[in-house]
Enzyme design. Sequence first.
Site, mmCIF file in Angstrom:
data_model
loop_
_atom_site.group_PDB
_atom_site.id
_atom_site.type_symbol
_atom_site.label_atom_id
_atom_site.label_comp_id
_atom_site.label_asym_id
_atom_site.label_seq_id
_atom_site.Cartn_x
_atom_site.Cartn_y
_atom_site.Cartn_z
ATOM 1 N N GLY A 138 -16.131 36.016 77.960
ATOM 2 C CA GLY A 138 -16.480 37.376 77.558
ATOM 3 C C GLY A 138 -15.235 38.235 77.424
ATOM 4 C CB CYS A 139 -14.454 41.083 75.202
ATOM 5 S SG CYS A 139 -15.978 42.036 75.393
ATOM 6 C CE1 TYR A 140 -15.557 46.405 78.628
ATOM 7 C CE2 TYR A 140 -17.700 45.400 78.246
ATOM 8 C CZ TYR A 140 -16.845 46.484 78.118
ATOM 9 O OH TYR A 140 -17.276 47.621 77.493
ATOM 10 C CB SER A 141 -14.825 37.812 81.529
ATOM 11 O OG SER A 141 -16.165 38.134 81.235
ATOM 12 N N GLY A 143 -10.102 40.472 80.027
ATOM 13 C CA GLY A 143 -9.216 41.561 80.450
ATOM 14 C C GLY A 143 -9.116 41.674 81.957
#
Lengths: 327, 327, 327, 327
Positions: A138-141, A143
């Site tokens: 995932g994108c947030y993961s 970061g």
Amino acid sequence: MRVAVVGGSGFTGLELLRILSTHPEFETAAATSRSLAGEPVDERFPGLDTGLTFVDPADLPDAAVYFTALPHTASMRHVPGLLKRGRVVDLSADYRLPAETYERWYGVEHEAPRDAVYGLTELHRDEIAGADLVANPGCYSTGAILAAKPLFEEGVVERAVFDSKSGISGAGASPSSVKMYSSVAENVRPYSLTDHRHLAEIWQELGGGEPSSRIHFTPHVVPSLRGIETTAHLFLDGDPGDLRGTYEDFYGDDHFVRVVDTVPEPRYVRGSNFAHVGGFERSGGRAVVVSAIDNLVKGASGAAVQNANLMAGLPEWTGLEAPGSVV
Amino acid sequence: MRVAVVGGSGFTGLELLRILSTHPEFETAAATSRSLAGEPVDERFPGLDTGLTFVDPADLPDAAVYFTALPHTASMRHVPGLLKRGRVVDLSADYRLPAETYERWYGVEHEAPRDAVYGLTELHRDEIAGADLVANPGCYSTGAILAAKPLFEEGVVERAVFDSKSGISGAGASPSSVKMYSSVAENVRPYSLTDHRHLAEIWQELGGGEPSSRIHFTPHVVPSLRGIETTAHLFLDGDPGDLRGTYEDFYGDDHFVRVVDTVPEPRYVRGSNFAHVGGFERSGGRAVVVSAIDNLVKGASGAAVQNANLMAGLPEWTGLEAPGSVV
Amino acid sequence: MRVAVVGGSGFTGLELLRILSTHPEFETAAATSRSLAGEPVDERFPGLDTGLTFVDPADLPDAAVYFTALPHTASMRHVPGLLKRGRVVDLSADYRLPAETYERWYGVEHEAPRDAVYGLTELHRDEIAGADLVANPGCYSTGAILAAKPLFEEGVVERAVFDSKSGISGAGASPSSVKMYSSVAENVRPYSLTDHRHLAEIWQELGGGEPSSRIHFTPHVVPSLRGIETTAHLFLDGDPGDLRGTYEDFYGDDHFVRVVDTVPEPRYVRGSNFAHVGGFERSGGRAVVVSAIDNLVKGASGAAVQNANLMAGLPEWTGLEAPGSVV
Amino acid sequence: MRVAVVGGSGFTGLELLRILSTHPEFETAAATSRSLAGEPVDERFPGLDTGLTFVDPADLPDAAVYFTALPHTASMRHVPGLLKRGRVVDLSADYRLPAETYERWYGVEHEAPRDAVYGLTELHRDEIAGADLVANPGCYSTGAILAAKPLFEEGVVERAVFDSKSGISGAGASPSSVKMYSSVAENVRPYSLTDHRHLAEIWQELGGGEPSSRIHFTPHVVPSLRGIETTAHLFLDGDPGDLRGTYEDFYGDDHFVRVVDTVPEPRYVRGSNFAHVGGFERSGGRAVVVSAIDNLVKGASGAAVQNANLMAGLPEWTGLEAPGSVV
């Protein structure tokens, strides 16, 4: 090497097509879209230069690697069949977590569990190279994990709060009220204050996979097309010594993670597969580390190509050399 | 009642002039600007409708209340003289902290300490009404304190992290590289990661004024003209019971603090003096409370008028009835 | 082939460095900056991945082609010397017009006139290939000329009004009041309503170079980092027949001009060297043709590389294959 | 005086509620919304402070003036009934044009023609005061007509091209692809290049109502919530003498039209009912005049209140004193 994009008309699918169109070693054999089958890709999306026409998923040609850029639950219905024809990099959430964890967080039964490697390249490079199925993070993961992994490895983090700010493209291409310009511009929208699903991945990669009161996460939408800034508030119960040095040691060999002297900002990684990590200020028991990525590149489609490069035995930066932005 | 704006050409000064131009009880006697003296205010700033011409500070006429909208250290050179002529609401940082605390955080000697009341109306209403000198709070401080005060009052906060996202107007009107459109748009900029000066006010109002490893703050600039969203990550060591109820009880009588059912967003308070507080989700020992204010109104010039209203014996919302925005 | 960027720290210089860093045939020997000499380019501008350190102009190494990305009047002081060492693509305005025309529009004496080819590739491809000095066109000029040249060639334009909307990066990197986020966001700023200097180039390429009451131009700044949309209001006094066909015939061989079926929008060319031309609606004697370019790429640094490719005998798209954007 | 808003949940309806909530003479008796009936207005739209609950149109109470903020064709089904109960200010397009002109431009049969006054206050003030039905003008029409009427009155305009740039709120509140942040941000979108429906109103007020090859109009969407900038390219065939003087004479008595010394920008009128007109440069037979309005205020809901004030015998600025913005 022939690759194909299954689900080519969402933002991550289109971003894959954008990146792949200049990849020197991959030939994009097809992009599928049920609703746009028969339409030339570059007429429907005039920013692209692919030479492709969307095909129906039923007409998917053979390829060595399939990128599945589908919503969660849709992926699990395509992946098993695709694995019989080749290898898969799945950009959905369907294979990032153990099946029972997935079912708890996503509230659906997993119809087709398969062994998969979690595709955060910097942490699982060797397994990715040999995998048949890579679950792109995932994108947030991405970061959050990149901002904190070196200190978790040191065993000095007592408590972590990840406060992330994302551009709206992370929410996808289908029109809805919260994605309108009038909802996003000149605003900040916090959501899923304590229980965003990407937290499950963060727990998995940083905390051993169990529900953890040590690791917290809150996402926000800010007025941007792309980019995620993550502020990691890291409370330490041990002394990691030189923070920057710890990060430089950890990421020393990683082409796409740049430990910077300044505080990272998403504008510098826009359009690129680089992740910047920096900040490193400490006070009152708290260290603040900041990461910046382009959510559609390092947070999704660029990372998928990075993984496919490894699977193909190529240098991981092949076709991903584009630098970030100067303005 | 005659009021005057000392330092009328910065963003908080101009916002004061905007608000005061429709105030039904205050007459704006003058706006000073050393560099623009002699220029009609409404020609230089065509958004305004004041009928005034900037005057040199030396020509400041008498008024009952002076608003000083000056940079810190400039205010302390004007306030003592003004206090001989009337009462003062100071929008700078010069009188928000005890002199020695101020000197430590701002790195300058305080040339003219005076007794002042900290002007967060909701916490100090009665003292403000009778004060000669009110120190208007910092914008970040307002957002953070309002988001957490009820739980600090309950004595259940073990640790607090305030992660704030502000529009760029908080940085003022003078041109600089970080304020350019090309630096702000499509970006998030974290700064002063552990030691922003507004933290001193937050410690003062929430933590008793001592340096505290319990209370942390990191500010960010997001692509917006106005607005501050503050995400308060509040780790609890006691049970406050119903969070929303606790906040509703605390702010029950406050006209400008609205405890909302949704997660606050700055777009709803744009142009208004309202502060929205909401969110109230809990998990793993953490409560998340969110506040939203317009940094130039409730975070600066609106709060200053709210305080001046009290000093004049008027209802605190006089001239501040403007609602927020619908788009 | 070795190239060098003279004036590497402005927006067009930095964009050159961004593009050149992935050019497969050009080696960037140096980037000069008087003020930043000695600083690593990629630390000062963390979006870049050049491996270079800024050098003082006095230390400029030899190169086959020099890109001069300097303000007007600064270029004319460097170009003559550089022409003794190699060939030059000048991105300033200094060599776009005959000297006397230049002096009239820019209000300065031209100290060093030289023969130059006007570098709008699509109109002057053959001369560019053999030129020692190419004068890269203005950004607005590029958008306007590409939108109207086919109809001017047909001799059917009675009167033209070019109304252009540009992102703020066209105004350069130095801080000033009109470039601040607070001046640009949520706004439109028309300027130089009748006499912007790029009009001289438009007159030159469309109208024979004489002052013309047939050809008019007004620029505007809109809230964008990049991109120019030009609406060409073209009053016709003859019948060009099928508008789209006329444009397709004219631009048939041009790699970077795409005649599109829709109305062009800057978002689709962001980051790319493509120009989109489309619209083609007619009513009441007026045809409306719209063009969209990225002002920093096709409007400046990309066009410069396109020209340098031709000068080097390379396909003009070498190193410029990046497509536009999907979001 | 009791007023009511029929169609209270679109952007113009909500903006009416925002303005009316501080109107000193009008009491808002009700806001209707079929889909939101029963919901408290200020909870659904937390920027508002009305104290109202949406009611079903069937439960509309009596009022002296009804504001109909409905889509075109919906208005004509409500207005005849409302006219039996009181007076009406209609914000839709249904009563702005003669029925046959309306039918030609909107492609539908007009089911209920009624006599109406075109509600551009500055041109029809006296008829508005006595009207039962006022047709509030289109937003683009307002900007274009105000920018050019004085020169059309002088009879010196040979040809006019209005090139307008609008914020996205003009497109309404319902979600659609072109209104998403990802479609609007960092972009300019021209549309209806030659035949936008507001042109019919511009022809009516400037050109006598007949189709005219003298008067042209092209609208664009720019990345803004609010605001319309109109660049009027006016080709003159006579000499109006001093342009500014002509405009100052024409608008001398008008409270809300300000002839400014600078080039108008939408940021200065944001949130206010003011229209700024300026620019006034001339060259080669063309005069350029620029106007700026807030499309939701002077371009819609503010103008509607201005008209209702006149109908009620109040000063037209009652409740509309809010100045524009400083940032």
